[in-house]
Scaffold this motif. Structure first.
Motif, short mmCIF file in Angstrom:
data_model
loop_
_atom_site.label_atom_id
_atom_site.label_comp_id
_atom_site.label_asym_id
_atom_site.label_seq_id
_atom_site.Cartn_x
_atom_site.Cartn_y
_atom_site.Cartn_z
N CYS A 108 0.81 -1.17 0.08
CA CYS A 108 -0.08 -0.18 0.08
C CYS A 108 0.76 1.14 -0.05
N VAL A 109 0.50 2.39 -0.67
CA VAL A 109 1.13 3.58 -0.75
C VAL A 109 0.75 4.18 0.79
N ALA A 110 1.52 5.40 1.00
CA ALA A 110 1.15 6.09 2.16
C ALA A 110 -0.10 6.57 2.26
N ASN A 111 -0.66 6.79 3.32
CA ASN A 111 -2.08 7.37 3.77
C ASN A 111 -3.36 6.78 3.01
N CYS A 114 -4.74 0.00 4.97
CA CYS A 114 -3.95 -0.98 4.28
C CYS A 114 -4.10 -2.34 5.44
N ASP A 167 -2.53 2.46 -6.11
CA ASP A 167 -2.26 2.57 -4.60
C ASP A 167 -2.15 1.28 -3.76
N HIS A 185 9.36 2.35 1.06
CA HIS A 185 8.65 3.29 1.28
C HIS A 185 7.05 3.08 1.15
N LEU A 186 6.71 1.65 1.14
CA LEU A 186 5.26 1.06 1.01
C LEU A 186 4.98 0.52 2.41
N ASN A 187 3.85 0.61 2.81
CA ASN A 187 3.28 -0.27 3.87
C ASN A 187 3.01 -1.29 3.57
#
Length: 224
Positions: A108-111, A114, A167, A185-187
């Protein structure tokens, strides 16, 4: 009479020689363009083949072609596949101990949310390979089937999130090998685990025991 016998013997010798050449032909083993496959599994399997004295050529292949190429006997096997991926294919056999345990994960991308709810309720598209999508829909039948977009270069999935094309992605990572830098940089949300094995077409079952021993030996040498 003697001439006929000689001709027949000559034919048998030639056929035996051709058969020996064919049986000694190098195997063709595919592998996925995935950082852990390229950097961890591929060298391990190459070392096992060398130790077993079995010649093989290793070729990169898109995810959607791997199993179909093996079952069609265009290739002889694949470096490493998760058990859930190859289990439905009866012509494909696992060889040796598991190379590693893998996790199917949601990237998942930030914000953005997830968790498992994303599979059911997200309005965003989830990018995945065709085989990962198949396994995921088996594990999570409530997942929204029309929210998936298929891309069959597994290694590129995190990059597509990193450049904001999507996303979410379904990815596969080892629980034992280092995480690829592309995930930094990903969740990462865990979905389920699977064992991952070197695989061959079942016609090569006779060499499985030899390769199994070599894989176990190489793993022990590497402390795995």
């Amino acid at each position: 009479m003697l001439k006929d016998i000689f001709l027949r013997l000559t034919q048998v010798v030639v056929l035996c020689a051709l058969s020996a050449q064919l049986s000694a032909a190098p195997l063709t083993i595919s592998y996925l363009q995935h950082p852990s496959v390229r950097d961890q599994a591929l060298p391990l399997v190459q070392a096992a083949y060398a130790q077993a004295g079995i010649e093989a050529n290793f070729i990169a292949m898109p995810a959607h072609r791997v199993l179909h190429e093996i079952t069609a006997e265009h290739t002889d096997g694949d470096v490493i596949l998760a058990q859930e991926i190859f289990a439905p294919f009866k012509d494909v056999i696992s060889v040796g101990p598991a190379l590693t345990e893998v996790e199917f994960v949601l990237l998942c991308v930030a914000n953005v949310p997830c968790d498992n709810s994303v599979l059911v309720a997200t309005p965003s598209t989830i990018v995945a390979t065709d085989q990962s999508k198949r396994v995921l829909l088996t594990k999570y039948p409530q997942a929204q089937r029309n929210h998936f977009y298929q891309i069959n270069n597994l290694g590129k999935l995190p990059e597509l999130l990193n450049v904001n094309r999507f996303d979410y992605a379904i990815f596969v990572v080892s629980t034992q090998w280092p995480l690829p830098d592309s995930l930094a940089h990903l969740n990462v949300h865990h979905l389920f685990n699977s064992k991952a094995y070197h695989v061959l077409h079942k016609k090569h079952a006779s060499m499985a025991a030899q390769l199994s021993l070599s894989i176990a030996t190489v793993k022990a040498q590497k402390g795995l």
